[in-house]
Design a protein around this motif. Structure first.
Motif, PDB file in Angstrom:
ATOM      1  N   ARG A   1       0.819  -1.322  -0.276  1.00 18.29           N
ATOM      2  CA  ARG A   1       0.043  -0.181   0.183  1.00 18.29           C
ATOM      3  C   ARG A   1       0.769   1.451  -0.284  1.00 18.29           C
ATOM      4  N   LYS A   2       2.266   0.929   0.442  1.00 16.22           N
ATOM      5  CA  LYS A   2       2.805   2.120   1.426  1.00 16.22           C
ATOM      6  C   LYS A   2       3.468   2.806  -0.105  1.00 16.22           C
ATOM      7  N   LYS A   3       3.526   1.357  -1.600  1.00 16.88           N
ATOM      8  CA  LYS A   3       4.887   1.964  -2.479  1.00 16.88           C
ATOM      9  C   LYS A   3       3.136   1.734  -3.459  1.00 16.88           C
TER      10      LYS A   3
ATOM     11  N   TYR B   1       1.422  -8.419   7.564  1.00 21.17           N
ATOM     12  CA  TYR B   1       0.957  -8.881   6.321  1.00 21.17           C
ATOM     13  C   TYR B   1       1.397  -7.308   4.952  1.00 21.17           C
ATOM     14  N   GLN B   2       1.110  -7.946   3.350  1.00 18.28           N
ATOM     15  CA  GLN B   2       1.146  -6.928   2.482  1.00 18.28           C
ATOM     16  C   GLN B   2       0.470  -7.197   1.919  1.00 18.28           C
ATOM     17  N   TYR B   3       0.264  -6.339   1.284  1.00 18.07           N
ATOM     18  CA  TYR B   3      -0.430  -6.103   0.526  1.00 18.07           C
ATOM     19  C   TYR B   3      -0.419  -6.604  -1.609  1.00 18.07           C
TER      20      TYR B   3
ATOM     21  N   VAL C   1      -5.132  -8.687  -3.137  1.00 17.83           N
ATOM     22  CA  VAL C   1      -4.038 -10.360  -2.093  1.00 17.83           C
ATOM     23  C   VAL C   1      -4.086  -9.641  -0.966  1.00 17.83           C
ATOM     24  N   LYS C   2      -3.994 -10.655   0.139  1.00 20.59           N
ATOM     25  CA  LYS C   2      -3.330  -9.869   1.647  1.00 20.59           C
ATOM     26  C   LYS C   2      -1.817 -11.126   1.871  1.00 20.59           C
TER      27      LYS C   2
END
Length: 168
Positions: free
Chosen positions: A21-23, A78-80, A70-71
């Protein structure tokens, strides 16, 4: 109304997939600062420029079935992962978005890590200030990231290269 949604879909399609999300926030912010027509408003936040509007648009696009989120569990967090769905591809084909040179810029940004994009977006956020003041802000506001002078110089060079790619 969906014009701005189409631009976000276009950005993710041009990148093939964006992990984090940050990216995603940093890529859209940097593209906007390169004069690509993204409308989202950004404020300076804990991880640099952040847009609540972008977060909501992405959520809406996932709910509409145009984006796949996709989590994934990665270590202790967690990364999305964001990709286009078939419906998203169809929507994009019906809502043409013309942003010449965007794909090349986004592909380049997507190959960078989120930490570096956070630095680049922070430099761009304060781009009306002299370089020395920008460095001071980075070393103060981002002290936990421990950016070096060399990294800040690299960020400035990277911005110049992106502007060239963007043709602006």
């Amino acid at each position: 109304m969906l014009k701005d949604h189409a631009k976000i879909i276009h950005a993710i399609a041009a990148s093939e997939e964006i992990i984090g999300r940050k990216k995603l926030q940093k890529i859209v912010y940097i593209a906007k600062k390169l004069a690509f027509p993204f409308q989202e408003r950004f404020q300076f936040h804990f991880y640099g420029p952040y847009s609540e509007e972008l977060t909501l648009r992405v959520e809406e696009l996932c709910n509409m079935g145009f984006l796949d989120e996709v989590k994934e569990k990665k270590g202790g967090y967690y990364q999305y992962r964001y990709t286009l769905t078939e419906n998203g591809k169809e929507f994009l084909s019906l809502n043409e978005v013309s942003m010449p040179n965007l794909q090349e810029c986004l592909t380049d940004m997507n190959n960078q890590n989120a930490r570096f994009l956070e630095l680049v977006s922070t430099v761009l956020y304060f781009d009306t200030l002299p370089k020395e003041e920008v460095k001071e802000k980075i070393f103060t506001l981002k002290s936990k990231q421990r950016y070096t002078d060399e990294e800040v110089e690299t960020a400035y060079q990277y911005i110049a290269n992106l502007r060239e790619k963007a043709g602006h």
